[in-house]
Design a protein around this motif. Structure first.
Motif, PDB file in Angstrom:
ATOM      1  N   ASN A   1     -94.200 -11.890  90.649  1.00 10.91           N
ATOM      2  CA  ASN A   1     -95.380 -11.910  91.510  1.00 10.91           C
ATOM      3  C   ASN A   1     -96.145 -10.616  91.343  1.00 10.91           C
ATOM      4  O   ASN A   1     -95.898  -9.862  90.415  1.00 10.91           O
ATOM      5  N   GLU A   2     -97.075 -10.341  92.262  1.00 13.63           N
ATOM      6  CA  GLU A   2     -97.981  -9.194  92.097  1.00 13.63           C
ATOM      7  C   GLU A   2     -97.245  -7.871  92.128  1.00 13.63           C
ATOM      8  O   GLU A   2     -97.769  -6.859  91.669  1.00 13.63           O
ATOM      9  N   SER A   3     -96.053  -7.827  92.677  1.00  9.53           N
ATOM     10  CA  SER A   3     -95.314  -6.570  92.668  1.00  9.53           C
ATOM     11  C   SER A   3     -94.852  -6.199  91.274  1.00  9.53           C
ATOM     12  O   SER A   3     -94.425  -5.087  91.018  1.00  9.53           O
ATOM     13  N   GLY A   4     -94.925  -7.168  90.324  1.00 12.14           N
ATOM     14  CA  GLY A   4     -94.635  -6.861  88.936  1.00 12.14           C
ATOM     15  C   GLY A   4     -93.157  -6.837  88.617  1.00 12.14           C
ATOM     16  O   GLY A   4     -92.753  -6.256  87.627  1.00 12.14           O
ATOM     17  N   ASN A   5     -92.299  -7.471  89.440  1.00 15.95           N
ATOM     18  CA  ASN A   5     -90.867  -7.443  89.206  1.00 15.95           C
ATOM     19  C   ASN A   5     -90.277  -8.837  89.334  1.00 15.95           C
ATOM     20  O   ASN A   5     -90.502  -9.521  90.337  1.00 15.95           O
TER      21      ASN A   5
ATOM     22  N   ALA B   1     -93.329 -10.123 100.281  1.00  8.90           N
ATOM     23  CA  ALA B   1     -94.041  -9.359 101.308  1.00  8.90           C
ATOM     24  C   ALA B   1     -94.890  -8.257 100.684  1.00  8.90           C
ATOM     25  O   ALA B   1     -96.008  -7.981 101.139  1.00  8.90           O
ATOM     26  N   VAL B   2     -94.368  -7.617  99.614  1.00 15.75           N
ATOM     27  CA  VAL B   2     -95.141  -6.582  98.940  1.00 15.75           C
ATOM     28  C   VAL B   2     -96.380  -7.183  98.289  1.00 15.75           C
ATOM     29  O   VAL B   2     -97.480  -6.608  98.359  1.00 15.75           O
ATOM     30  N   ALA B   3     -96.226  -8.347  97.655  1.00 19.51           N
ATOM     31  CA  ALA B   3     -97.371  -9.008  97.026  1.00 19.51           C
ATOM     32  C   ALA B   3     -98.436  -9.351  98.064  1.00 19.51           C
ATOM     33  O   ALA B   3     -99.637  -9.177  97.826  1.00 19.51           O
ATOM     34  N   ALA B   4     -97.994  -9.818  99.233  1.00 24.37           N
ATOM     35  CA  ALA B   4     -98.948 -10.150 100.296  1.00 24.37           C
ATOM     36  C   ALA B   4     -99.663  -8.891 100.786  1.00 24.37           C
ATOM     37  O   ALA B   4    -100.872  -8.914 101.068  1.00 24.37           O
ATOM     38  N   PHE B   5     -98.926  -7.791 100.872  1.00 23.11           N
ATOM     39  CA  PHE B   5     -99.521  -6.526 101.304  1.00 23.11           C
ATOM     40  C   PHE B   5    -100.562  -6.039 100.303  1.00 23.11           C
ATOM     41  O   PHE B   5    -101.657  -5.604 100.687  1.00 23.11           O
TER      42      PHE B   5
ATOM     43  N   TYR C   1     -98.353  -3.074 108.282  1.00 26.34           N
ATOM     44  CA  TYR C   1     -98.836  -4.406 107.913  1.00 26.34           C
ATOM     45  C   TYR C   1     -97.819  -5.486 108.312  1.00 26.34           C
ATOM     46  O   TYR C   1     -98.190  -6.540 108.861  1.00 26.34           O
ATOM     47  N   LEU C   2     -96.534  -5.244 108.046  1.00 22.14           N
ATOM     48  CA  LEU C   2     -95.499  -6.229 108.380  1.00 22.14           C
ATOM     49  C   LEU C   2     -95.419  -6.458 109.886  1.00 22.14           C
ATOM     50  O   LEU C   2     -95.209  -7.594 110.343  1.00 22.14           O
ATOM     51  N   ILE C   3     -95.595  -5.397 110.671  1.00 26.14           N
ATOM     52  CA  ILE C   3     -95.606  -5.547 112.128  1.00 26.14           C
ATOM     53  C   ILE C   3     -96.802  -6.383 112.557  1.00 26.14           C
ATOM     54  O   ILE C   3     -96.691  -7.283 113.398  1.00 26.14           O
ATOM     55  N   ARG C   4     -97.939  -6.122 111.964  1.00 27.89           N
ATOM     56  CA  ARG C   4     -99.147  -6.881 112.285  1.00 27.89           C
ATOM     57  C   ARG C   4     -98.970  -8.361 111.966  1.00 27.89           C
ATOM     58  O   ARG C   4     -99.480  -9.232 112.685  1.00 27.89           O
TER      59      ARG C   4
END
Length: 326
Positions: free
Chosen positions: A4-8, A18-22, A99-102
């Motif tokens: 995914n967008e995190s590249g891993n 969650a990192v990709a969504a962020f 962001y995760l809390i939000r």
């Protein structure tokens, strides 16, 4: 696992998703630049790799605790990262957890109160006074080198910043009185002494300057095209001078300013005078800039403070047998 967008593709989706969504949030909603997003991605990817090899491994972001983040910061420190880099990594984690809390994915931010270790301030090394004298005693070979020598002598003689040197106008020089007026940081003006050798070098240059300077140009130091010399050109010419004349270190304008302060302080021990000459608003800046150690400060105190002098005098008297009445 899916890439995914995190590249891993070697990390659990529960973390990378969650990192990709962020990262998408930073792009779509916050409009951050690709460069900023890449920085967050690097910092969070490093954290993910660390988290998944812990015992037990972190498989959900809600599992990361405050002690975990502290241990992670300590790991970065052991790996040789600077305090500034660790602070940036912790800032990325805090922002990610905000962001995760939000998004109601976690309840708390484990990085909120974790702070990075302070980095020692890296300081330039002063040039050797004898070698600097040798380099500045070299004879210029053409009018541009006459100009260069005048610049370098003035930087070392008066401790100018690079911007102060390039901003000098003819009206700022008073060679008859041996003074130069500069406008420093915060628009603070100060008048500085010009040493004998710097004064001679400046007179030699000013005799040649009219043949190069454009009509109406007020700058003291001009280029071959007659315009005010740029900061980059001063840096290049000083580097060229050093290489041509056999310097054993890279010469740059800040090195000359630092050498000015260090050599003056070594000879005089007068910290306040050096502070004024450098144009520092805070003496603490001068202490760091001239890499004073505690022993030097203690010697200044012992020599200058009335109570310290009295204590030394008493100790001396006792050593002479004059204080034995007690």
């Amino acid at each position: 696992m899916s890439r995914n967008e995190s590249g891993n593709d070697s990390l659990p989706d529960s973390l990378t998703g969650a990192v990709a969504a962020f990262l998408h949030y930073l792009s779509a909603e916050r409009r951050h630049s690709p460069h900023t997003r890449e920085g967050y991605q690097r910092d969070l990817t490093r954290l993910m790799h660390w988290a998944t090899v812990q015992s037990p491994p972190v498989e959900q972001w809600e599992q990361l605790t405050v002690p975990d983040v502290r241990r992670y910061a300590a790991t970065l420190n052991r790996d040789g990262l600077s305090g500034r880099s660790i602070a940036r990594a912790l800032s990325a984690i805090r922002r990610f957890y905000d962001y995760l809390i939000r998004e109601y994915r976690v309840r708390s931010n484990p990085a909120l109160d974790v702070r990075a270790p302070k980095s020692g301030r890296r300081l330039p090394v002063a040039a050797d006074a004898d070698q600097l004298g040798y380099l500045l005693d070299a004879r210029p070979g053409d009018p541009l080198e006459v100009r260069d020598l005048a610049m370098f002598e003035l930087l070392y003689s008066s401790g100018l910043r690079l911007a102060e040197l390039t901003g000098l106008d003819l009206s700022h020089l008073d060679l008859r009185s041996g003074e130069v007026r500069v406008l420093g940081k915060g628009n603070r003006e100060r008048v500085l002494p010009v040493g004998r050798k710097a004064g001679k070098a400046l007179r030699d240059w000013l005799a040649l300057r009219p043949a190069l300077a454009a009509t109406g140009e007020s700058a003291v130091f001009v280029s071959q095209r007659g315009q005010r010399l740029s900061a980059r050109s001063v840096q290049q010419r000083l580097d060229r001078w050093g290489r041509h004349h056999g310097a054993d270190q890279h010469l740059h304008p800040h090195l000359l300013r630092h050498s000015f302060a260090s050599h003056l302080l070594e000879s005089s021990g007068d910290l306040r005078a050096v502070q004024e000459l450098l144009g520092h608003a805070d003496i603490a800046t001068t202490q760091v800039y001239t890499h004073l150690d505690f022993q030097h400060l203690a010697r200044v105190y012992d020599d200058a403070h009335p109570r310290a002098r009295r204590k030394k005098a008493i100790a001396s008297a006792q050593g002479d047998g004059k204080g034995d009445s007690l």
